[in-house]
Scaffold this motif. Sequence first.
Motif, PDB file in Angstrom:
ATOM      1  N   LEU A  21      28.717  29.994  39.536  1.00  0.00           N
ATOM      2  CA  LEU A  21      29.898  29.334  39.004  1.00  0.00           C
ATOM      3  C   LEU A  21      31.070  30.282  39.213  1.00  0.00           C
ATOM      4  N   ARG A  22      32.155  29.776  39.761  1.00  0.00           N
ATOM      5  CA  ARG A  22      33.307  30.631  40.063  1.00  0.00           C
ATOM      6  C   ARG A  22      33.947  31.148  38.768  1.00  0.00           C
ATOM      7  N   SER A  23      34.139  32.463  38.690  1.00  0.00           N
ATOM      8  CA  SER A  23      34.753  33.070  37.500  1.00  0.00           C
ATOM      9  C   SER A  23      36.054  33.803  37.831  1.00  0.00           C
ATOM     10  N   MET A  24      36.385  33.889  39.119  1.00  0.00           N
ATOM     11  CA  MET A  24      37.618  34.543  39.544  1.00  0.00           C
ATOM     12  C   MET A  24      38.596  33.517  40.123  1.00  0.00           C
ATOM     13  N   VAL A  25      39.822  33.952  40.303  1.00  0.00           N
ATOM     14  CA  VAL A  25      40.828  33.094  40.923  1.00  0.00           C
ATOM     15  C   VAL A  25      40.414  32.786  42.365  1.00  0.00           C
ATOM     16  N   VAL A  26      40.923  31.690  42.886  1.00  0.00           N
ATOM     17  CA  VAL A  26      40.640  31.325  44.278  1.00  0.00           C
ATOM     18  C   VAL A  26      41.194  32.403  45.213  1.00  0.00           C
ATOM     19  N   ASN A  27      40.431  32.730  46.267  1.00  0.00           N
ATOM     20  CA  ASN A  27      40.817  33.777  47.230  1.00  0.00           C
ATOM     21  C   ASN A  27      40.999  35.133  46.552  1.00  0.00           C
ATOM     22  N   ALA A  28      40.065  35.465  45.664  1.00  0.00           N
ATOM     23  CA  ALA A  28      40.151  36.723  44.907  1.00  0.00           C
ATOM     24  C   ALA A  28      40.017  37.942  45.812  1.00  0.00           C
ATOM     25  N   GLU A  29      39.363  37.789  46.960  1.00  0.00           N
ATOM     26  CA  GLU A  29      39.148  38.940  47.849  1.00  0.00           C
ATOM     27  C   GLU A  29      39.802  38.710  49.209  1.00  0.00           C
ATOM     28  N   GLN A  30      40.998  38.156  49.191  1.00  0.00           N
ATOM     29  CA  GLN A  30      41.699  37.920  50.450  1.00  0.00           C
ATOM     30  C   GLN A  30      42.068  39.218  51.161  1.00  0.00           C
ATOM     31  N   ASN A  31      42.108  40.343  50.411  1.00  0.00           N
ATOM     32  CA  ASN A  31      42.419  41.644  51.002  1.00  0.00           C
ATOM     33  C   ASN A  31      41.161  42.460  51.311  1.00  0.00           C
ATOM     34  N   GLY A  32      40.003  41.811  51.196  1.00  0.00           N
ATOM     35  CA  GLY A  32      38.753  42.520  51.473  1.00  0.00           C
ATOM     36  C   GLY A  32      37.904  42.685  50.224  1.00  0.00           C
ATOM     37  N   ALA A  33      36.634  43.018  50.431  1.00  0.00           N
ATOM     38  CA  ALA A  33      35.699  43.179  49.311  1.00  0.00           C
ATOM     39  C   ALA A  33      36.092  44.375  48.445  1.00  0.00           C
ATOM     40  N   GLU A  34      35.990  44.198  47.125  1.00  0.00           N
ATOM     41  CA  GLU A  34      36.260  45.295  46.199  1.00  0.00           C
ATOM     42  C   GLU A  34      35.429  45.108  44.939  1.00  0.00           C
ATOM     43  N   TRP A  35      35.168  46.226  44.243  1.00  0.00           N
ATOM     44  CA  TRP A  35      34.374  46.188  43.022  1.00  0.00           C
ATOM     45  C   TRP A  35      35.090  45.379  41.941  1.00  0.00           C
ATOM     46  N   ALA A  36      34.298  44.648  41.146  1.00  0.00           N
ATOM     47  CA  ALA A  36      34.855  44.011  39.948  1.00  0.00           C
ATOM     48  C   ALA A  36      34.966  45.081  38.868  1.00  0.00           C
ATOM     49  N   GLN A  37      36.120  45.143  38.211  1.00  0.00           N
ATOM     50  CA  GLN A  37      36.385  46.157  37.195  1.00  0.00           C
ATOM     51  C   GLN A  37      36.400  45.531  35.804  1.00  0.00           C
ATOM     52  N   LYS A  38      36.308  46.383  34.783  1.00  0.00           N
ATOM     53  CA  LYS A  38      36.457  45.902  33.420  1.00  0.00           C
ATOM     54  C   LYS A  38      37.881  45.384  33.247  1.00  0.00           C
ATOM     55  N   ASN A  39      38.026  44.222  32.582  1.00  0.00           N
ATOM     56  CA  ASN A  39      39.334  43.571  32.402  1.00  0.00           C
ATOM     57  C   ASN A  39      40.012  43.294  33.752  1.00  0.00           C
ATOM     58  N   ASP A  40      39.217  42.930  34.742  1.00  0.00           N
ATOM     59  CA  ASP A  40      39.735  42.633  36.083  1.00  0.00           C
ATOM     60  C   ASP A  40      40.706  41.448  36.008  1.00  0.00           C
ATOM     61  N   VAL A  41      41.909  41.631  36.550  1.00  0.00           N
ATOM     62  CA  VAL A  41      42.944  40.597  36.464  1.00  0.00           C
ATOM     63  C   VAL A  41      42.578  39.368  37.295  1.00  0.00           C
ATOM     64  N   ARG A  42      41.636  39.504  38.219  1.00  0.00           N
ATOM     65  CA  ARG A  42      41.229  38.375  39.055  1.00  0.00           C
ATOM     66  C   ARG A  42      40.325  37.398  38.298  1.00  0.00           C
TER      67      ARG A  42
END
Length: 464
Positions: free
Chosen positions: A330-351
């Motif tokens: 189930l999608r939990s991030m904004v659409v196109n969350a990794e448009q700049n490339g793969a990155e770690w999900a962080q605590k309190n991630d704004v995405r």
Amino acid sequence: MAHKKSIHFEVSERKILLRIIDLVVVFLGVYALSLYFDFEYIKVSQENTVPLILLGVYITVFGTIFELYDLQKASNFDATFKNIVITASTVLLFYLLTPVLSPYLPLERIQIGYFYLVLILSLLIWRLIYINLIESPRFYKRVLLVGEISNMEGLIKALNTSDPNYKIVGFINSEASKKEAVRYKEVPEFKAKDFLKTIEEEKISEILVASFDSEAIITEVYHDLMLLLERGFKIRDYTQVYEELLQKVPIQFVGKDFYKYFPFSRSNENKLYIFFQRAFDLVFSIIGLIIGLLFLPFILIGNAIGNKGPLFYMQERVGKNSKPFNIVKLRSMVVNAEQNGAEWAQKNDVRITRFGTFLRRSRMDEIPQFYNVLKGDMSVIGPRPERPFFVSELSQIIPFYETRHIIKPGLTGWAQVSTRYGSSVDDSLTKLQYDLYYIKHRSVFLDFNVFIKTLSTILYYRGQ
């Protein structure tokens, strides 16, 4: 050399002790209650064994879920009191409402109140005894560390965070001393020539050898270790103790003799275990998908309000034998969350969206992965699958990283219930240690432990 060893319970022994005496004190309390008040529905008799067995099962299962057997929390009265009340409340609810097996509800409702108080007081009194006696300094295991001074800080730090009763009294440098050597001052350093004298004076109960180069151990220390071994003194290897206390494989201390540390569980080749695991996967994934369908209307509403956009998303992950597959979530991030490339999900991630935060912490975002379990790409329990980009990156930095792919990845796993969400290379190293421990010790009992701890994680809302 006369030596009086201190009384000490190993980690596994203390966990067993807690479970057994929890059951004993509750049964004694119930027995006393049944004698004093003549309560028919809790009377202990030959005809009443099934309800008592059921009571014991509920105490063990819910005690595990609500962390009564977490040794760190068991040594703290506030945490223990809270966990006892939650456990007793849940046990009472399930015990009285289980059809057929549990006793009938009493006509006098006050009896339920007495029964509830007996559950809480019997556990609480015993746990107070445990905290003030078994967890007291007189029961500490006093340990002397023998190893290279350059590695001492990392060795001691790792063990000091594991078992409150495992006390590193000091250390002896196993290498020849150098004037320019850096000294470690967090714990006392004893001289090699005073090895035997130190054991006597400091009342040492165990020696821990943490030498990465056994050939570099000076003759004086080696001779004393041999002498102590011949006298029956307890001497153990650091990696053995590390794995036992922290329940993870210490890959940062593994060298060229790595093959000694990975005699992987025979369950990985046990056809009966694999059959039952697959059967469990099929049954549980069907149940999981049915539950997901029941929650679907609420998820659709939440997605429309706080998650705007597609409900599902697919992502490539690395599976068994490094074979890639597409995971469904189930999608939990904004659409196109990794448009700049793969990155770690962080605590309190704004995405992460508002509704996405709820999905992650409740673990509901994982429900569609039961479809992957049905297909056979995943199992319910195993190492969490990672993306190819991060696998490529981590396998170049962390030794043995690809080893986690020798079994199917899982919805939940030993690493997920034992440590926090991984968001860096250091976190991935820690998770790998737990994953390798699971692969090494894989069994029905460890799977059950992971399953119960997963319920605890969900109930305490610890997802990210």
